[in-house]
Each structure stands twice: as structure tokens, then as C-alpha cells.
Design an enzyme around this catalytic site. Structure first.
Site: not given
Ligand code: EPU
Length: 434
Positions: A22-23, A92, A116, A121, A312, A334, A406
Site C-alpha cells: 500500500k505505502n 491522508r 488521526c 501528523r 506499522d 514515531i 484500507r
Molecule cells: N512529521 C512531522 N512533520 C511532518 C512530517 C512528519 O512532524 O511534516 C513527524 C510525524 O508526526 C511522525 C514522524 O515525523 O512523528 C514520521 O512520520 P512520517 O512522515 O514518516 O509518516 P507518514 O509519511 O505520514 C508513512 C506511512 C505510515 C507509517 C509512517 C512511518 C504512508 C502512506 N504512510 O506515514 O503508514 O506509519 O510513514 O513509517 O507511507 C500505515 O500504513 O498504517 C501508516 C500509518
């Protein structure tokens, strides 16, 4: 699907095939926007989130077609630049269209995702990174508006912590930039690597795959691509943990064992056997230990960006630790609110205390745990409850499992093929998605 009913306590056995990730599918689908033409993606899982992404791409003017796991996306002419609230609130990852739209058209308007079930996030890293490339971002009426000032120019972008979708958005935004962009402290997840491979096949010049420093040299134009989504390491990990929790022997085929270094190490530390052959992993749990104690040993985990233990898989691993011998400390580093499954696991008899970002799990014998009605709160929490329900005696009913749809392709069918007594039932009063 509304409610999953599980008669637990049966060991899983057999072979299951991994679906596409998915990701990885979501950023790769979004990245088709960056180059006009007809793109073909293979191994795209059929999930609620990938369907939402197709709808979003269509809203932007792309025409999309799915045949089994093959998805064709024609982005020759785009007619819109907005990701509306109705779509972003259900997924998201809609923010992933920001980078490609900025690169191709210099303008995008995307509803700002709210918090969420697992945390606040924010997307401040994405926006700060775009600004460093010469994008003006404003926030009005709940929407982020991003427009290129004069021209997109390469720059150095540093992430305070590695962000997966932040890195992906910055890569796609910078592939057509003038000059070179260096992304420091970039995410190294295999899904980011999948995106880099796709963009390089389209004619981009990105160096540093699998490292925390990426160099993106802007090119004039990109061409459409035919490419493949990597196997879903989180789905694979979920099946490995489910097999370990229920006992028995399960082979997960069509996976990349090298994408799960931390989980394999931790599962081995619990005393479970893991065999690797080419693109498959086989997990075997030994029978009960001496004196009727559970054969599983408790181990501690700390979630970290890749190659650390994936957040995850934290909830699923916690379900396993509820029946291990000893005390396991699970640190979630995280996301600040990713323990929603704890209260539900307790309903099955699990002994878990939460102290800030740590959950302390005292393992119990399987016979001391028992099925119960529980509620899913997010995607991975749902998977954790499924694992718990499969492994404890009695009936577990999990409501609000639309979360599961999802991110897991045919999970119920796949588990049934492994011998699980699991079925879906309609449930009255279904609540809306979060
Ligand atoms: N963060 C910030 N500011 C930002 C971006 C991130 O503070 O602008 C923080 C987040 O709050 C978190 C950390 O940085 O504490 C890392 O978050 P990240 O941005 O890596 O998460 P994401 O890109 O929103 C993706 C996956 C998630 C997975 C996380 C961590 C996708 C579509 N989603 O989310 O997947 O948990 O990376 O590996 O790739 C899931 O599949 O269930 C899922 C939540």
C-alpha cells in the site's frame, strides 16, 4: 465489511502470497502525475486506499483503469489541481499529489489533513521543503495552496526526523527543478526506494537510494513508465506475527526478506524459527515450553525509522507479546498516540500498562486469555486485534474493521486459507471512517 468474527486458538498453517505494498503503491500512483502519458503499474493491491488514490487522480483529470493487479493511469492532460477535503479526510496520503503537481504545473491545492487515530501528523516538513525549492505556500479555508514563485530551484532540504511521505513529496517536487536538490536525513524505507527506481526509469536523475542523503539533479522532462510495486513488508510481517502467535507453520511467498530486518531479528529472539529461501519466509513456533510455560520469550522493541522496527508492526507485535513468557517493553517513538489497541487487547485479558511512550506487557498463558468483543481504531490496531483473536481461545468479534480494508488485501480470505476460523458479518450502526 462490518464485523470480523474469529473462533480463536487454531494454529495457522500453509502458504500465503504477499500483495503489493500500500505505502509504495500510493506514492507511485501519485508520481504518475509528474510526466504526461500513459503509465502502467503492476502488483497494485486492491484496497480502499488505492481506490481512493485512483479517484483522486481522476479528479485531477487522469484516466485510470484497473485489470486485476495492473493499473493504467493516463496523465496526458490534467484538468484540476485540487485534492478535496472529502478525499483527504479518508486518506491522508492524498498529500502525495502535492509534489508531482508542483513539479508539473507549478500549482496545487490540497486539503490540510487533520490529526488521526495515531497522532497529530503534521505536514510542516513537506511545506518547509517545498518553500526551500521556491514554492509559496499559504493556508486558507483548511486548504494548503502551493504555487511556484518564478521557477523551481534546487536547494538543500533537511528533515528534523526522517519523514516517509515528506521525502517522497520532496523527491517528486524536485525531479524537474532547475539545479540540484539534496535531501538530508531522508527516509530510507523500501517504499521510498521503489519511488526512486520508478522516477529514474522515467528519466529522472536521483542518487543515494537506501541512504539518508538523496541527490536529485533536475532534468528537462520525464517519460511515462511501466513499473512494479514492491511486496508489502507490513502485510508480510503481520502474517509472520500471526503465525508465531497461533503456533503452526506458515510460509509467506512473494516477499523480500531483506525488507524486514528488525522484525525477523526480534521474532528469532522470541524463540520462533524463521527460515528464508529466496523470496519467501517460513515461520515455525515451537510447542509449549517446560512446565507448561509459553514457548515464546518476551523481547523489547523500539519503533524507529527504517531499518529500525516499523511502527506499522508495533501493534501486531504487542499482540504477540501478550502471551510471551516475561515482560516486554514496547517503545513507540514515531507516533504519539499509537497505543489505542491497548485497551482492546486488555479486553481479551492481556496485561499491559502504558507509561508515556512505553507499553509494558506482562505475558500471560494462552489459556488465561479469552476472546471478547473489541473495536478497531485504526488500520494496524485492527491487524493486532485479528492476531490476538486468532491466538486466544473463544470468540472475538472485531467491529469497525473497515479500517482493515484500507490496507490489507483479502486478509480474511487469506487467513481462512491458512486454516483460521474467521468470517465477516454485517453489523448494524456502522460509524463513518476516520
Ligand atoms: N512529521 C512531522 N512533520 C511532518 C512530517 C512528519 O512532524 O511534516 C513527524 C510525524 O508526526 C511522525 C514522524 O515525523 O512523528 C514520521 O512520520 P512520517 O512522515 O514518516 O509518516 P507518514 O509519511 O505520514 C508513512 C506511512 C505510515 C507509517 C509512517 C512511518 C504512508 C502512506 N504512510 O506515514 O503508514 O506509519 O510513514 O513509517 O507511507 C500505515 O500504513 O498504517 C501508516 C500509518
Amino acid at each position: 465489511m462490518d464485523k470480523i468474527v474469529i473462533e480463536g486458538g487454531r494454529p495457522l498453517a500453509g502458504t500465503v502470497r504477499a500483495s503489493g505494498a500500500k505505502n509504495a503503491a500510493l506514492p507511485l500512483m501519485a508520481a504518475t502525475l509528474v510526466a504526461p502519458g500513459s503509465h502502467v503499474l503492476h502488483n497494485v493491491p486492491d484496497l480502499r486506499d488505492t481506490r481512493t488514490m485512483l479517484r483522486l487522480l481522476e479528479t485531477l483529470g487522469a484516466s485510470c483503469e484497473r485489470q486485476g493487479t495492473i493499473v493504467r493511469i493516463d496523465t496526458t492532460s490534467l484538468t484540476g489541481a485540487e485534492a478535496p477535503y472529502e478525499l483527504v479526510k479518508t486518506m491522508r496520503a492524498s498529500v502525495l499529489v502535492l509534489g508531482p503537481l508542483i513539479a508539473r504545473t507549478g500549482y496545487a491545492r490540497v486539503s490540510l489533513p487533520g490529526g488521526c487515530a495515531i497522532g497529530a501528523r503534521p505536514i510542516d516538513y513537506h511545506l518547509r521543503g517545498f518553500e526551500q525549492l521556491g514554492v509559496i505556500t499559504t493556508l486558507a479555508e483548511g486548504y494548503v495552496e502551493a504555487s511556484v514563485d518564478t521557477v523551481l530551484k534546487g536547494n538543500v532540504v533537511y528533515f528534523d526526523t526522517p519523514s516517509v511521505t515528506g521525502t517522497e513529496n520532496l523527491i517528486t517536487a524536485s525531479v524537474l527543478c532547475r539545479g540540484t536538490t539534496v535531501i538530508k536525513n531522508a527516509a530510507r524505507e523500501p517504499e521510498v526506494g521503489n519511488l526512486i527506481d520508478m522516477l529514474n526509469a522515467m528519466g529522472a536523475d536521483i542518487e543515494g537510494r537506501d541512504s539518508d542523503r538523496l541527490t536529485v539533479r533536475g532534468v528537462e522532462r520525464l517519460r511515462p513508465v511501466e513499473t512494479e510495486i514492491i511486496p508489502d513488508r507490513i502485510e508480510v510481517g503481520t502474517f509472520l506475527i500471526a503465525a508465531a502467535a497461533t503456533g503452526g507453520e506458515v510460509t509467506v511467498a512473494g516477499c523480500v526478506p531483506g525488507h524486514l530486518p528488525a522484525l525477523i531479528e526480534k521474532l528469532r529472539s522470541t524463540g520462533v524459527d524463521i527460515g528464508e529461501t529466496g523470496d519467501s519466509l517460513t515461520v515455525r513456533r515451537k510447542d509449549a515450553g517446560a512446565g507448561g510455560r509459553p514457548a515464546l520469550k518476551s523481547v523489547d522493541i523500539r519503533t524507529m525509522p527504517y531499518p529500525g522496527f516499523p511502527t506499522d508492526l508495533q501493534a501486531q507485535f504487542m499482540a504477540l507479546m501478550t502471551q510471551a513468557d516475561g515482560v516486554s517493553v514496547i517503545h513507540e517513538t514515531i507516533f504519539e498516540n499509537r497505543f489505542m489497541h491497548v485497551a482492546e487487547l486488555r479486553r481479551l485479558g492481556a496485561e499491559i500498562k502504558v507509561d508515556g511512550s512505553a507499553a509494558i506487557v506482562t505475558g500471560r498463558r494462552r489459556e488465561e486469555l479469552c476472546g471478547a468483543p473489541v473495536m478497531a481504531t485504526d488500520l494496524r490496531a485492527s491487524a493486532s486485534l485479528v492476531i490476538a483473536g486468532l491466538s486466544v481461545p473463544g470468540t472475538t468479534e472485531i467491529s469497525r474493521v473497515y479500517h482493515l480494508e484500507r490496507g490489507y488485501e483479502n486478509m480474511v480470505d487469506k487467513l481462512r486459507e491458512l486454516g483460521a476460523a474467521i468470517r465477516t458479518e454485517r453489523e448494524e450502526n456502522q460509524a463513518g471512517a476516520t
